[in-house]
Write an enzyme that holds these catalytic residues in place. Structure first.
Site, PDB file in Angstrom:
ATOM      1  N   GLY A  68     -10.307  -7.617  -1.465  1.00 26.69           N
ATOM      2  CA  GLY A  68     -11.503  -8.033  -0.751  1.00 26.69           C
ATOM      3  C   GLY A  68     -11.247  -8.802   0.521  1.00 26.69           C
ATOM      4  O   GLY A  68     -12.188  -9.117   1.255  1.00 26.69           O
ATOM      5  N   HIS A  86      -6.523  -5.029  -7.778  1.00 26.06           N
ATOM      6  CA  HIS A  86      -6.059  -3.799  -7.118  1.00 26.06           C
ATOM      7  C   HIS A  86      -7.112  -3.264  -6.149  1.00 26.06           C
ATOM      8  O   HIS A  86      -7.280  -2.052  -5.992  1.00 26.06           O
ATOM      9  CB  HIS A  86      -5.697  -2.737  -8.165  1.00 26.06           C
ATOM     10  CG  HIS A  86      -4.496  -1.915  -7.797  1.00 26.06           C
ATOM     11  ND1 HIS A  86      -3.224  -2.257  -8.174  1.00 26.06           N
ATOM     12  CD2 HIS A  86      -4.369  -0.770  -7.078  1.00 26.06           C
ATOM     13  CE1 HIS A  86      -2.366  -1.360  -7.714  1.00 26.06           C
ATOM     14  NE2 HIS A  86      -3.044  -0.451  -7.039  1.00 26.06           N
ATOM     15  N   GLN A 143       7.594  -4.390  -3.952  1.00 25.49           N
ATOM     16  CA  GLN A 143       6.639  -4.292  -5.052  1.00 25.49           C
ATOM     17  C   GLN A 143       7.113  -3.244  -6.044  1.00 25.49           C
ATOM     18  O   GLN A 143       7.470  -2.132  -5.657  1.00 25.49           O
ATOM     19  CB  GLN A 143       5.253  -3.928  -4.514  1.00 25.49           C
ATOM     20  CG  GLN A 143       4.191  -3.711  -5.579  1.00 25.49           C
ATOM     21  CD  GLN A 143       4.101  -2.256  -6.009  1.00 25.49           C
ATOM     22  OE1 GLN A 143       4.428  -1.348  -5.260  1.00 25.49           O
ATOM     23  NE2 GLN A 143       3.665  -2.032  -7.247  1.00 25.49           N
ATOM     24  N   SER A 159      -5.425 -10.511  -8.509  1.00 25.22           N
ATOM     25  CA  SER A 159      -5.765  -9.236  -7.874  1.00 25.22           C
ATOM     26  C   SER A 159      -6.410  -8.301  -8.871  1.00 25.22           C
ATOM     27  O   SER A 159      -6.050  -8.305 -10.057  1.00 25.22           O
ATOM     28  CB  SER A 159      -4.476  -8.587  -7.319  1.00 25.22           C
ATOM     29  OG  SER A 159      -4.706  -7.241  -6.927  1.00 25.22           O
ATOM     30  N   SER A 195       5.716  -0.913  -1.070  1.00 28.29           N
ATOM     31  CA  SER A 195       5.326  -0.339  -2.349  1.00 28.29           C
ATOM     32  C   SER A 195       6.453   0.491  -2.952  1.00 28.29           C
ATOM     33  O   SER A 195       7.247   1.111  -2.238  1.00 28.29           O
ATOM     34  CB  SER A 195       4.094   0.547  -2.163  1.00 28.29           C
ATOM     35  OG  SER A 195       3.796   1.279  -3.334  1.00 28.29           O
ATOM     36  N   VAL A 226       0.876  -1.176   0.000  1.00 25.01           N
ATOM     37  CA  VAL A 226       0.000   0.000   0.000  1.00 25.01           C
ATOM     38  C   VAL A 226       0.909   1.220   0.000  1.00 25.01           C
ATOM     39  O   VAL A 226       1.761   1.363   0.879  1.00 25.01           O
ATOM     40  CB  VAL A 226      -0.925   0.027   1.227  1.00 25.01           C
ATOM     41  CG1 VAL A 226      -1.820   1.270   1.184  1.00 25.01           C
ATOM     42  CG2 VAL A 226      -1.787  -1.236   1.298  1.00 25.01           C
ATOM     43  N   LYS A 264       1.705  -9.420 -10.204  1.00 24.91           N
ATOM     44  CA  LYS A 264       0.502  -9.034  -9.449  1.00 24.91           C
ATOM     45  C   LYS A 264      -0.449  -8.232 -10.333  1.00 24.91           C
ATOM     46  O   LYS A 264      -0.023  -7.347 -11.071  1.00 24.91           O
ATOM     47  CB  LYS A 264       0.906  -8.199  -8.234  1.00 24.91           C
ATOM     48  CG  LYS A 264      -0.248  -7.770  -7.343  1.00 24.91           C
ATOM     49  CD  LYS A 264       0.294  -7.004  -6.131  1.00 24.91           C
ATOM     50  CE  LYS A 264      -0.806  -6.635  -5.166  1.00 24.91           C
ATOM     51  NZ  LYS A 264      -1.740  -5.647  -5.727  1.00 24.91           N
ATOM     52  N   ASP A 277      -5.148 -11.093  -3.538  1.00 25.97           N
ATOM     53  CA  ASP A 277      -5.618  -9.996  -2.704  1.00 25.97           C
ATOM     54  C   ASP A 277      -6.880  -9.434  -3.328  1.00 25.97           C
ATOM     55  O   ASP A 277      -7.391  -9.964  -4.303  1.00 25.97           O
ATOM     56  CB  ASP A 277      -4.536  -8.931  -2.495  1.00 25.97           C
ATOM     57  CG  ASP A 277      -4.234  -8.094  -3.735  1.00 25.97           C
ATOM     58  OD1 ASP A 277      -5.043  -8.059  -4.672  1.00 25.97           O
ATOM     59  OD2 ASP A 277      -3.167  -7.453  -3.747  1.00 25.97           O
TER      60      ASP A 277
END
Length: 401
Positions: A330, A297, A163, A295, A141, A113, A273, A328
């Site tokens: 939810g 996002h 990431q 994902s 991130s 994040v 991702k 990822d």
């Protein structure tokens, strides 16, 4: 009651759930006002909302367009129901799992994040140190508020992944990958669903993009290649540095060939991702990816998109039982973790929930949320009738009619 009393024997079997429950009840009996942490994810969110102004709050909580993808993510979890098994001796439980040869204390990570300073002044240092206290991997991130080197120093030997947003300048990309390797990051997570920013209505209504304020640029401002592109260093001309960042941050022209080039630059395990289509997942593995992160996002990119959990089912069917899949988008609670594992994930990444905790209490808040999450997962596993995360398979869940 200070959060430190919870951080005890976190890798021992059977202790997470009961210990956390009893300590919370004991605090109430002793009328210890210092225990004031939320329990439910909704209460964490409510308390976070109280702390944050509209801009930062909606940057974390908002979604693309009308929010249909974000809604679909949650509805998908509701469609699957856990079917508990009884009388199976679950006195001892084991939450551990393995990824890339590394034993982890639980099947979840703190996902990437960005710009965490808008949530709390301690930013990624708080999240990284909280994760390190439990041995939970923290995924930093690209657009962090603290440089990857400073986060690595704060986390010591604890597991951490980096990431990468693959922008327009391949030399900056190569520099960041090399820096992550040098700083002891043990995996590279290449995000491929953000070649442009989605139409995020709340951010536009609030006219809030933290990068325009120079926030979230720590890895760029400390990067030697990025700095070499500037006429003057950022300390002398931040506006020019921000403008250059905006020109290289995303790359709509990014292709599979570019991803293959990144694969050749590092020996670290590489995860791709942002995948929701089975054919894309197969292509990623064909190019040498070690894992795919299914994902969307968190619903922040494509409005009206497929739910990540539904995509996970299709991707697992396409790539077979042995390919490493994470997921990822939810994930909110322990039941979600079990459902994702049952439907094909090897592990999951949390995003918004730990941001709520960061907003509420900084490092202490994230630690407390981790205590609760480990406790809930321990109890959920046992009450579903299983002793080990490794026992979870498709039979654990039933799709609602």
């Amino acid at each position: 009651m200070a959060f430190e009393i919870y951080i005890k024997d976190v890798t021992k079997l059977t202790t997470h759930g009961l210990d956390a429950q009893m300590r919370i009840y004991a605090a109430a009996l002793k009328a210890e006002a210092s225990y004031d942490w939320p329990i439910s994810v909704d209460e964490w969110a409510r308390r976070a909302r109280e702390k944050l102004a509209d801009g930062p709050w909606w940057y974390v909580e908002g979604a693309a367009g009308q929010g249909w993808t974000m809604r679909a993510n949650r509805e998908a979890f509701y469609r699957y129901r856990i079917r508990p098994r009884m009388l199976r001796n679950v006195e001892d439980r084991d939450l551990t799992t393995r990824l890339f040869g590394q034993k982890l204390p639980a099947p979840f990570l703190l996902g990437p994040v960005g710009v965490q300073s808008i949530v709390h002044p301690e930013a990624e240092l708080a999240s990284g140190k909280a994760a390190a206290a439990f041995g939970i991997p923290f995924v930093l991130s690209t657009v962090s508020s603290v440089s990857l080197e400073d986060v690595a120093t704060a986390m010591g030997d604890a597991p951490r992944w980096f990431q990468l947003y693959p922008g327009r300048d391949p030399e900056i990309i190569a520099s960041m990958v090399a820096r992550a390797e040098q700083a002891g990051y043990s995996a590279l997570v290449v995000t491929v669903d953000t070649t442009m920013l989605g139409w995020r209505e709340k951010d536009l209504e609030n006219a809030y993009l933290p990068f325009l304020q120079g926030l979230g640029l720590a890895n760029y401002l400390t990067d030697p290649v990025f700095r070499s592109r500037l006429a003057r260093p950022p300390e002398e001309d931040m506006e020019a540095a921000i403008l250059h960042f905006l020109s290289v941050y995303v790359n709509p022209a990014f292709t599979w060939d570019d991803l293959s080039a990144i694969r050749r630059q590092t020996r670290l395990p590489m995860l791709v991702k942002g995948i929701t289509h089975p054919e894309d997942a197969k292509h990623a593995f064909d190019l040498g990816a070690d894992a795919v992160v299914v994902s969307n996002h968190g619903g922040r990119q494509v409005d009206g998109g497929v739910a990540a959990l539904d995509a996970l089912v299709e991707v697992r069917e396409a790539v077979g039982p042995d390919a490493a899949l994470l997921m990822d988008s939810g994930i909110r609670c322990a039941a979600d973790v079990l459902k994702a594992l049952a439907l094909g994930a090897n592990a999951v990444m949390f995003g918004r929930p730990y941001m709520y905790a960061l907003a509420v209490g900084g490092e202490a808040g994230v630690r407390q949320w981790l205590v609760h999450t480990l406790a809930e997962l321990d109890l959920e596993l046992a009450l579903a009738g299983y002793r080990s995360i490794r026992e979870i398979d498709r039979s654990v869940v039933k799709k609602a009619e």
